[in-house]
Design an enzyme around this catalytic site. Sequence first.
Site, PDB file in Angstrom:
ATOM      1  N   GLU A  20     -13.049  -3.052  11.520  1.00  0.00           N
ATOM      2  CA  GLU A  20     -13.002  -2.199  10.328  1.00  0.00           C
ATOM      3  C   GLU A  20     -14.086  -2.581   9.322  1.00  0.00           C
ATOM      4  O   GLU A  20     -14.735  -1.715   8.743  1.00  0.00           O
ATOM      5  CB  GLU A  20     -11.618  -2.323   9.663  1.00  0.00           C
ATOM      6  CG  GLU A  20     -11.544  -1.637   8.311  1.00  0.00           C
ATOM      7  CD  GLU A  20     -10.193  -1.795   7.612  1.00  0.00           C
ATOM      8  OE1 GLU A  20      -9.271  -2.413   8.178  1.00  0.00           O
ATOM      9  OE2 GLU A  20     -10.071  -1.282   6.487  1.00  0.00           O
TER      10      GLU A  20
ATOM     11  N   GLU B 167       0.820  -1.213   0.000  1.00  0.00           N
ATOM     12  CA  GLU B 167       0.000   0.000   0.000  1.00  0.00           C
ATOM     13  C   GLU B 167       0.852   1.261   0.000  1.00  0.00           C
ATOM     14  O   GLU B 167       0.620   2.197   0.753  1.00  0.00           O
ATOM     15  CB  GLU B 167      -0.967  -0.012   1.191  1.00  0.00           C
ATOM     16  CG  GLU B 167      -1.904  -1.214   1.159  1.00  0.00           C
ATOM     17  CD  GLU B 167      -3.048  -1.165   2.160  1.00  0.00           C
ATOM     18  OE1 GLU B 167      -2.856  -0.652   3.264  1.00  0.00           O
ATOM     19  OE2 GLU B 167      -4.140  -1.646   1.803  1.00  0.00           O
TER      20      GLU B 167
ATOM     21  N   ASP C  71      -8.502  -9.267   2.849  1.00  0.00           N
ATOM     22  CA  ASP C  71      -8.327  -8.255   3.889  1.00  0.00           C
ATOM     23  C   ASP C  71      -9.430  -8.264   4.937  1.00  0.00           C
ATOM     24  O   ASP C  71     -10.322  -7.425   4.879  1.00  0.00           O
ATOM     25  CB  ASP C  71      -8.251  -6.871   3.239  1.00  0.00           C
ATOM     26  CG  ASP C  71      -7.816  -5.797   4.219  1.00  0.00           C
ATOM     27  OD1 ASP C  71      -7.410  -6.155   5.322  1.00  0.00           O
ATOM     28  OD2 ASP C  71      -7.879  -4.610   3.860  1.00  0.00           O
TER      29      ASP C  71
HETATM   30  O1  GCW Z   1      -7.329  -3.294   5.771  1.00  0.00           O
HETATM   31  C1  GCW Z   1      -6.393  -2.402   5.352  1.00  0.00           C
HETATM   32  C2  GCW Z   1      -6.776  -1.177   6.087  1.00  0.00           C
HETATM   33  C3  GCW Z   1      -5.640  -0.231   6.299  1.00  0.00           C
HETATM   34  C4  GCW Z   1      -4.499  -1.018   6.934  1.00  0.00           C
HETATM   35  C5  GCW Z   1      -4.083  -2.151   6.008  1.00  0.00           C
HETATM   36  C6  GCW Z   1      -3.005  -3.026   6.605  1.00  0.00           C
HETATM   37  C7  GCW Z   1      -2.887  -0.285   8.528  1.00  0.00           C
HETATM   38  O2  GCW Z   1      -7.826  -0.575   5.401  1.00  0.00           O
HETATM   39  O3  GCW Z   1      -6.095   0.796   7.136  1.00  0.00           O
HETATM   40  O4  GCW Z   1      -3.398  -0.209   7.237  1.00  0.00           O
HETATM   41  O5  GCW Z   1      -5.183  -2.972   5.765  1.00  0.00           O
HETATM   42  O6  GCW Z   1      -3.355  -4.031   7.204  1.00  0.00           O
HETATM   43  O7  GCW Z   1      -1.844  -2.717   6.469  1.00  0.00           O
END
Ligand code: GCW
Length: 705
Positions: A397, A296, A369
């Site tokens: 989340e 990311e 995720d």
């Molecule tokens: O799920 C995603 C989240 C991000 C997070 C990322 C990760 C900390 O939306 O907020 O960043 O995963 O796990 O690195």
Amino acid sequence: MKKCIGIGFIACISVLNSFAEDGHQLWLRFAATKVAAMPLTKVTGDTSLLAVKEYRRAVSAMTGRLPEVSSQLENKSLLFATSGNKTIARLGLSTSLKQSGPEGYIIKTVQLDGKQLTVIASESDKGLLYGAFHLLRLIQTGKANDELNITEKPSYNVRVLNHWDNLDGTVERGYAGRSIWKWDELPGMVSPRYTEYARANASIGINGSVLNNVNASPEMLSTANLQKVKAIAGALRPYNIKVYLSINFSSPAKLGGLPDSDPLKPAVRKWWKDKADEIYKLIPDFGGFLVKANSEGLPGPQDYGRTHADGANMLADALKPHKGIVMWRAFVYSPGKDERAKLAYKEFQPLDGKFRDNVIIQVKNGPIDFQPREAFSPLFGAMKKTPLMPEWQITQEYLGFSNHLVFLASLWQEFLQSDTYCKGKGSTIAKVTDGTLFKQPVTAIAGVANIGEDANWCGYTFAQANWYAFGRMAWNNNLTASDIADEWIKMTFTGDPAFVNPVKDIMTTSHETVVSYMMPLGLHHIFAWEHHYGPEPWCEVPGAREDWLPRYYHKADSVGLGFDRTTQGSNAVSQYYSPLKEEYNNLSTCPEKYLLWFHHVPWDYKMKSGNTLWNELCYKYDSGVKQVRHYQTLWDQMEQYVDNERFSQIQFKLRIQSRDAVWWKDACLLYFQQFSKRPIPYDIERPVHDLDELMKIKLNLKHHN
Ligand code: GCW
């Protein structure tokens, strides 16, 4: 005053529970009303031991009397003893204690010299502390008796919370207020809350805390900040909690002023070695680093043409002389290389065997995720020469933040008991990761914390249950969701079966419920952009990465719904062992809970129930809504057993959840109906919203990156 919404007159005038509780005490309330009989009010042991202090403190809260301590063995007393103690040898416990290790313990009722004793024994003080909390749990849940014979040893060596907390006090994906770490006040002021936090964690077996966000600032490692970390470490240490830090891979350049952060360059390697030495001088028992690299947009070894192994090993070498570990995350999905669910496996599996022995790869439970439900990540079982640790997300989340009641132990149990078949039948993820099937030098498990500065820590009483469940399952990965719910309810509320049974039903069905009203049958990632709270299967963001958009995942069209990951499609199934890959590949054998995860299924496909896919989808969404309404009905009947404050909070949150469930159902069904062109079955509730209206909802929920 009680709120009398939807509750009977008698409940309204009840004064029994008119006291208020803000939830701050978590599962450590030690309420007098819950203890039927308190067998052990005499203690033999060193009063300076934390285990003894905790035991006495709790018993005094439960009975109103501080247990007496004596240096002589007394009949019906509780003896705290480590292996050096003479009585331990006389009782022949030394060998079992050795096998249980420094954190393990034995709790046993014995007869000695005509006296009946209950012994809590361990190789070290750490085990005594865990043993004390275990006995207290037995007392509170009505399971303490005169015939105890318990031997415990944790499933994982490292049981660590990951805080996604930033230095500015914000918390990424945090729904319980700002960070508990007060960087502005530290190191001069050490909040008493740190000790409370450590105690709560110790009571459930957690032994590590990564203080900062994986999206880490290089500044975290500045000398000034390390002084602050030292102060936190000092507060957590008595409770056997080690601190760890997330690091930014570019720290040598960004913080140290080096030209770059290439992991093979001697100057970079030296920078990390010096930094590690500096940290250990301040914090001799520092745990190690957690790393999100080349993920990311964050920097990593690939920026210099190096591999994840090169990066991880460099850090491992710097930490090795101090016995520190590197937890290197496998959450990577560079755009364009293949479909997202396959990427972590493709990058990491070929590196199997290339990591130092103090590196452990941290892998999210699913390949995408933290979705409401995912098939497990195929990396589990696929790296036989490299230790892997599961990463779970305790913070919700993708599960309604701290508004929805979702007991995550069910999800985690499903994951841990999934069979990878990597060494034949029975190669569950629990056994793959805890050292049973592979002799890893280190075993570990991580949970992304849901803790903030809210008085009740987690923003919702039922979110506390997920923190609790993480600790308990990290300690014992064979525990069931139902066992854990039972304990938690009794400790957090009351042991009255009229309360425990319905609430346990709510908790143990709640994960399936949220899956039903959000993403049933293997649907995933159809959340609103960025904040991930509500539904947005239609979401379009100009210029956005394809794999950040819901349509990439649901693939709705006139033919059907779902992502084809079979051999005819993306072939993600090939990353699993036989017979799983064949089972998932075949539409008729693929478990229906994963159907749309692995298949693009025609709208008229006949499901096992006899319904078409479209009708089944509608019934699933509807059942999710009905379940939440059922929870509301059950909860309203619980008022007489709960204090006002927590009762009303839960009542209020269930109303939000109920409304949100309808929102999800209407949004998803009305949107997918545009493709299915079939009616919503007439025996379920009609949508109450218009799609146009739902598509206009834009929540102002910022998430902090
Ligand atoms: O799920 C995603 C989240 C991000 C997070 C990322 C990760 C900390 O939306 O907020 O960043 O995963 O796990 O690195």
